[in-house]
Design a protein around this motif. Sequence first.
Motif, short mmCIF file in Angstrom:
data_model
loop_
_atom_site.label_atom_id
_atom_site.label_comp_id
_atom_site.label_asym_id
_atom_site.label_seq_id
_atom_site.Cartn_x
_atom_site.Cartn_y
_atom_site.Cartn_z
N HIS A 1 13.51 15.42 -22.91
CA HIS A 1 12.36 15.01 -23.60
C HIS A 1 12.84 14.01 -24.58
N PHE A 2 13.94 13.68 -25.10
CA PHE A 2 14.47 12.37 -25.68
C PHE A 2 14.30 11.26 -24.73
N LEU A 3 14.58 11.28 -23.59
CA LEU A 3 14.26 10.31 -22.53
C LEU A 3 13.09 9.91 -22.29
N ALA A 4 12.24 11.00 -22.07
CA ALA A 4 10.82 10.70 -21.80
C ALA A 4 10.15 10.00 -23.17
N THR A 5 10.37 10.32 -24.40
CA THR A 5 10.17 10.03 -25.53
C THR A 5 10.52 8.27 -25.48
N MET A 6 11.87 8.15 -25.36
CA MET A 6 12.24 6.71 -25.34
C MET A 6 11.68 5.64 -24.19
N GLU A 7 11.45 6.34 -23.07
CA GLU A 7 10.54 5.79 -21.99
C GLU A 7 9.16 5.11 -22.37
N GLU A 8 8.58 5.98 -23.12
CA GLU A 8 7.06 5.82 -23.67
C GLU A 8 7.40 4.70 -24.71
#
Length: 299
Positions: free
Chosen positions: A171-178
Amino acid sequence: MSVSLWCEEVEDDQSQDQEQNAQLKAAWDPSVSGHRVIQRLLQMEERYMPSLLYVTLIQRDPERREELAKWALEVCCDCGCDETVFPLSVSLMDRFLSASLSTPVSLYCLAASCILIASKLTECDSVTADTLCAAAEYSFQSSNLREMERVILATLRWDTAAVTSQDFLPHFLATMEETWDSERELFSTLRRHSDTLAALCVCDSRFLGAPPSLVAAAALNCALRGLGNKGSTQLAFMGEALAELCQTDVAVLQCYSEMIEYALKQRLRSGLQQGPTEKEEEVENERPGTPTDMREIDF
């Protein structure tokens, strides 16, 4: 009319490897990610934290607990378990010992039972009891493993779906990718490095009392710094974003990131004990890069 619930589906290719047939996982669903899910995980993580008394007792004498955690990591790696099995099994072990404050007859039977429960909870093809008994060199029998499993479930009241640092990482990575338009390969590498560092923290009792969200954010922050492809300004901005995601102060996140780097440096230096002194001093002075595989760290 009789109705049968027996699944009679047959694979087209019977010669296909059994492991490939078993390892079927759903793809990542972006709709179950984002700030709403992170907030829910942050609310739940406090429920699965071990007691302060247990953390204090373990940190005074951490050798036995770290030995069990390293053994559980080796078993999970040898059995090819999913990456979520190991942190969940150690979380179950810590919660059981925190609730009972008593040591069972066989600590390895306790660790193996926690692996068995975690594997059943997260995998389609769980680890067998015979495999776990063999991993412990048959210091206990399958009947002992099953009995310990029932004791753990009764003590935890069947509340086994604990929140771990591995739950926060995607979830942290998905938020950073956005937020940052980066290459997909970079985030794949970050995920592997973060998984490795999070597993390192599970084995290290110094991180026992830390919230899983903070450990996940610090592992990701440490992985970003270890890659060395970002400037100081961008790293500072990413650190602030991670601190906001796990609802902590930037200084606290920085402190735990440095603790992870120090723990990683200790593990890497343990493999250089027979090397030259000058090389050890050089390794000590430079920032360690994060390895891509847990097997590259001497746990």
